[in-house]
Design a protein around this motif. Sequence first.
Motif, mmCIF file in Angstrom:
data_model
loop_
_atom_site.group_PDB
_atom_site.id
_atom_site.type_symbol
_atom_site.label_atom_id
_atom_site.label_comp_id
_atom_site.label_asym_id
_atom_site.label_seq_id
_atom_site.Cartn_x
_atom_site.Cartn_y
_atom_site.Cartn_z
ATOM 1 N N GLU A 84 44.085 42.630 43.281
ATOM 2 C CA GLU A 84 44.194 41.428 42.468
ATOM 3 C C GLU A 84 42.939 41.201 41.662
ATOM 4 O O GLU A 84 42.960 40.974 40.455
ATOM 5 C CB GLU A 84 44.457 40.230 43.373
ATOM 6 C CG GLU A 84 44.622 38.972 42.561
ATOM 7 C CD GLU A 84 45.248 37.866 43.362
ATOM 8 O OE1 GLU A 84 45.402 38.024 44.582
ATOM 9 O OE2 GLU A 84 45.583 36.853 42.747
ATOM 10 N N ASP A 85 41.822 41.325 42.350
ATOM 11 C CA ASP A 85 40.530 41.103 41.734
ATOM 12 C C ASP A 85 40.296 42.082 40.587
ATOM 13 O O ASP A 85 39.966 41.700 39.466
ATOM 14 C CB ASP A 85 39.481 41.302 42.827
ATOM 15 C CG ASP A 85 38.102 40.934 42.336
ATOM 16 O OD1 ASP A 85 38.037 40.143 41.392
ATOM 17 O OD2 ASP A 85 37.135 41.480 42.891
ATOM 18 N N ASP B 140 40.037 41.356 36.513
ATOM 19 C CA ASP B 140 38.882 41.714 35.685
ATOM 20 C C ASP B 140 39.316 42.500 34.470
ATOM 21 O O ASP B 140 38.881 42.237 33.343
ATOM 22 C CB ASP B 140 37.894 42.550 36.496
ATOM 23 C CG ASP B 140 37.154 41.679 37.505
ATOM 24 O OD1 ASP B 140 37.356 40.447 37.446
ATOM 25 O OD2 ASP B 140 36.419 42.236 38.329
ATOM 26 N N TYR C 5 31.429 35.477 39.401
ATOM 27 C CA TYR C 5 32.488 36.456 39.647
ATOM 28 C C TYR C 5 32.261 37.624 38.711
ATOM 29 O O TYR C 5 31.497 37.518 37.737
ATOM 30 C CB TYR C 5 33.871 35.834 39.503
ATOM 31 C CG TYR C 5 34.338 35.580 38.100
ATOM 32 C CD1 TYR C 5 33.916 34.445 37.410
ATOM 33 C CD2 TYR C 5 35.194 36.469 37.455
ATOM 34 C CE1 TYR C 5 34.337 34.221 36.113
ATOM 35 C CE2 TYR C 5 35.620 36.245 36.179
ATOM 36 C CZ TYR C 5 35.191 35.115 35.495
ATOM 37 O OH TYR C 5 35.599 34.900 34.231
ATOM 38 N N SER C 6 32.891 38.730 38.968
ATOM 39 C CA SER C 6 32.514 40.017 38.374
ATOM 40 C C SER C 6 32.218 39.984 36.878
ATOM 41 O O SER C 6 31.117 40.364 36.440
ATOM 42 C CB SER C 6 33.603 41.043 38.670
ATOM 43 O OG SER C 6 34.869 40.503 38.364
ATOM 44 N N ARG D 64 46.034 36.260 37.551
ATOM 45 C CA ARG D 64 45.406 36.711 38.799
ATOM 46 C C ARG D 64 44.192 35.853 39.123
ATOM 47 O O ARG D 64 43.593 35.251 38.235
ATOM 48 C CB ARG D 64 45.025 38.179 38.676
ATOM 49 C CG ARG D 64 46.246 39.057 38.758
ATOM 50 C CD ARG D 64 45.994 40.459 38.333
ATOM 51 N NE ARG D 64 47.257 41.192 38.320
ATOM 52 C CZ ARG D 64 48.074 41.206 37.292
ATOM 53 N NH1 ARG D 64 47.768 40.563 36.176
ATOM 54 N NH2 ARG D 64 49.221 41.864 37.347
ATOM 55 N N ARG D 65 43.855 35.847 40.402
ATOM 56 C CA ARG D 65 42.768 34.964 40.823
ATOM 57 C C ARG D 65 41.406 35.642 40.659
ATOM 58 O O ARG D 65 41.327 36.857 40.675
ATOM 59 C CB ARG D 65 42.978 34.564 42.289
ATOM 60 C CG ARG D 65 44.130 33.608 42.452
ATOM 61 C CD ARG D 65 44.420 33.355 43.906
ATOM 62 N NE ARG D 65 44.922 34.554 44.557
ATOM 63 C CZ ARG D 65 45.230 34.608 45.839
ATOM 64 N NH1 ARG D 65 45.079 33.534 46.594
ATOM 65 N NH2 ARG D 65 45.681 35.718 46.386
ATOM 66 N N LYS D 66 40.381 34.782 40.477
ATOM 67 C CA LYS D 66 39.009 35.322 40.413
ATOM 68 C C LYS D 66 38.468 35.429 41.819
ATOM 69 O O LYS D 66 38.831 34.653 42.693
ATOM 70 C CB LYS D 66 38.111 34.356 39.637
ATOM 71 C CG LYS D 66 38.406 34.293 38.169
ATOM 72 C CD LYS D 66 37.580 33.178 37.536
ATOM 73 C CE LYS D 66 37.961 33.008 36.085
ATOM 74 N NZ LYS D 66 37.372 31.793 35.497
ATOM 75 N N ARG D 67 37.592 36.413 42.006
ATOM 76 C CA ARG D 67 36.900 36.491 43.299
ATOM 77 C C ARG D 67 35.466 36.022 43.096
ATOM 78 O O ARG D 67 34.702 36.658 42.363
ATOM 79 C CB ARG D 67 36.942 37.929 43.817
ATOM 80 C CG ARG D 67 36.287 38.099 45.185
ATOM 81 C CD ARG D 67 36.424 39.510 45.698
ATOM 82 N NE ARG D 67 37.805 39.849 46.013
ATOM 83 C CZ ARG D 67 38.382 39.548 47.193
ATOM 84 N NH1 ARG D 67 37.702 38.940 48.143
ATOM 85 N NH2 ARG D 67 39.644 39.860 47.397
ATOM 86 N N PHE E 286 31.694 35.161 44.230
ATOM 87 C CA PHE E 286 30.738 35.687 45.217
ATOM 88 C C PHE E 286 29.642 34.661 45.479
ATOM 89 O O PHE E 286 29.225 33.926 44.579
ATOM 90 C CB PHE E 286 30.118 36.989 44.709
ATOM 91 C CG PHE E 286 31.121 38.104 44.634
ATOM 92 C CD1 PHE E 286 31.391 38.881 45.761
ATOM 93 C CD2 PHE E 286 31.813 38.357 43.464
ATOM 94 C CE1 PHE E 286 32.315 39.902 45.700
ATOM 95 C CE2 PHE E 286 32.744 39.368 43.408
ATOM 96 C CZ PHE E 286 32.997 40.145 44.525
#
Lengths: 878, 111
Positions: A26-27, A31, B25-26, B73-76, B78
């Motif tokens: 998902e991540d 991105d 996030y990334s 989609r979800r963000k991750r 950190f």
Amino acid sequence: MSKHQTGPPRWMDRIVELYCRPELLEDLQGDLYEYYERNLKKSRSKANLIFFIDVIKFFRLYTVRKPKILGQMTFFNLFKNYFKTSIRSIARNKLFSSINVVGLAISMSIGILMITYISELLTYDDFHKKSDRIYRIISAYKGISDTEPDLYASTSVFLGKKLKEEYTGIEKVLLMRRNFIKDIAKGENVISVRGHFASEEFFDVFSFKLLSGDPATALKEPNSVVLTKTTAEKLFKDKDPVGEVVTSGEENFVVTGLMEDVPVNSHMQFEALASFSTAENAARKEENSAFLTWRSIWRNYVYLLVPEDGDLNSIQANLNEIASTENAKTDRYAINFELENLADVMPGKDLSNKIGSGVTWQVINMMITLTMIVIISACFNYTNLSIARSLRRSKEVGVRKIVGASRGQVFSQFITEAIIISFIALLISFGISMLIKPEFIQILSGGMKVLLDLRYIHILYFLLFSVAIGVIAGFVPSLILSKLQAISALKDASKLKLLKKINLRRVLIVFQFTLSIAFIIGSTISYKQYKHALNFDLGFNTENILNIDLRGNNSDILLAEMSKLSEVTAHSRSAMVMSTGDTWSDIFKYKDPLDSASAHVNYVDRNYLKVHDFEFLAGDIFPYDLNDGQEAKYVIVDELFIERFGFESPDQAIGEAVTLLQRSGQSRLEIAGVIEGFQYAQIERRRKPVVFFQGSDDSYGYLNLVVKTDDIFSFMGRLESVWKQIDTVHPFRAEFYDDRIKESYEGYAIMFKIFGFLAFLAISIASMGLLGMAVFTTETRIKEISVRKVMGATEKHLVYILSRGFVFMLVIAAFIAMPLTYLFFTSVVLADNANRTPIGAFELLFGVLLIFFLGILTIGWQTWKAAKTNPAEMLRNE
Amino acid sequence: MKGTNLGEFEEVVLLTIASLLDEAYSVNIVDEIGKVTGRKTKLGVVHAVLKRMEDKGLITSELGEPTKERGGRRKRFFQISHSGKIALLKSREQRDKLWSLIPDVVFQGVR
């Protein structure tokens, strides 16, 4: 790609989804999408490209899923466990397991034999080293009135010679001709041989092994013969026959070669080969010979050896060119040609005039279909019983799932179980197949040798077959069980959705019974047709008439000796035996020169019509028998003949002259008598006009003796000794007319046997399945039965409640099977049959009643047992 | 133990996460590194480093709300963990110690 699409192409997404670990997916995808959105400002194609490159770049060790091998490893580790559980479950449910095993074993035994048979057929002609380059030319003959051309395996010498002399691109052209049938003698030793004529290319094209002699020249000179080993041993013992001269009547043949016996799996079988030039020489001597004509495509064969880099298209083009030139010369018929590779000869297409007997793909496919139907029916038993029993296994599945079994694992566990059952069935079916093998061979071998020898490779086939059966049988139950949710499986088994599958089970049972009923009806109908054919009133007497094959002997001498026996009360002679399959025809005209009609013919002597009790409508038998060389003057015709040519009455026809058209010219013959119509051809054919000619010793083929004796064996013995005094070469061949008729309808008998056997299989399988279901139903409803009984239900009523569902299914099966079988037989099997026995209510109902009887017996037994139980004992256990 | 020291790029990423607070996030990290240091970094590289540091326990992550630009989609997100902070501090301490040992003459003319 559509303009409305906002994201990157779906397939790129898919790649990521394919390789990426689910927890990172998902991540990572998010991105990529964000970047994509940014790059979109530049251009879509650039964004797509960057997206794609990123997709590739993200394929790294840490993103990629662990390969599934690990999952499969656990399958192998668990296999031992699956095996153990399966064996235990099989052992626990002895009744159900044996129903499954026996049902599968019965049907698989047929499967095993079919596999052996088909693999045997597929080895045909594979011993020829150049087989991939050998082609046979087949002819398509289309007469002026035909809509579709008829296909022949034979073709013309004309074509073969033309290809050989005027065209290139073919390495060898082999000419062959059917029926080199001779009695050959060496001194006192006489044997009769059956073989073919072949041109000198024979041993270049085919890989038949020549043990002695020169393969290049063995079949070159006229009157050369090549003998097979067995044949040569009969004449020459162990001596090398090459160079010896054998005689056949006035002809001499030089033995130029000794070859190994023809393998069983060769599409042509022969005991001797004569050089093709022998046939050419004979044809040259004959006047008006059709040997070299374009039209004569009936007895000759052309095989081509194509060079390794050969061009089939150009050969076909040459064939088309020859055909179009020659076909332009006449409008009465057209002949075209096709090339057929040796591998497609046997098993092959449905062709006429084959050089040997063969099996067509149609027949094979039909056999496979019938076998498959029976096997599938047995698989249904497994499916049915397993679904029914799956309630009991649901707890096991629940526990397995809770300790971490995946759906695939549960699925493979149950498939494993089915395969184990199928392996056990395979062992038993192998035994059964050995038992029924002789019968099977008898049904299959129509003029050709069937060995059904087992080879090592068959073990592999059988195992694969067994696995396939296991998968087919176990698929649905495994699927249903593996879908179970762990919680619901453990919570309350009785509320499971499984019961919804009950409709599928009903459909399967109805299918099985439809099949059984159809097969029974089929076998009854074919038996009735067989009986009908045997008892059919042919219009003349065949009782107590013994037909003796003359085999080229002088009929006067034989008759003089044989009529001395006191048991022979009357005798006659004829060219052929009518009503047993053979038909001879000629073309006739009456007054109108433009009106010709074909009629069946036979050559007979004076006595014939009286001996066979033909009814005369007018006139009488031939006034005299022909002497040697005397021209025939009279004919006797039947009712249909005078109707066809419009005579006023039978009496008016007497003394009228009809014209017989033959290749050598016309001859006028006077009608001496008119007989009632009768069945000349086999009974499935429509009647045609019939004409009897005065026969002479050249035309007679059979003696017909009317025999009256109580001791048939000693009589036949004496008859044979008379024969042996006159003919020392040929074995004595005699057969009663009625037996011969019986033989000629063997087809129906075989059909009856096949249907009967299939019916037996289908019934046993279906009954076992029904028994299983009945046991299961009564077992699960035993509490209900007990309660009902306590409440005052009678036993009769209970039996009614328990069995009505099954009876209803039987009724449906009957209603499907009856019309279908009726249609199948009236419009397919017996469609062209002129004298078919009517299919009455009895034939249709017999099968239904038998199945009902068996079905109700099965259900009744179980339900009665259940109804008789003491309800107190059942309920006390609670 | 070799793994206890931070790598150069790890340190940069870790610092960036720390500086971005709740927004790390990334994609954002890549942008921020570019903005602050002028270094062009690739998403893939950052991703790999984030994954490695999470495995080492230097950072923790949680998923945020799905957004439209991410295709739903979800963000991750950190966050720097306790051990991450210690690692950063330790690294800084080592550097400071080393800096303090260098006499000023070394850099004469460069500054």
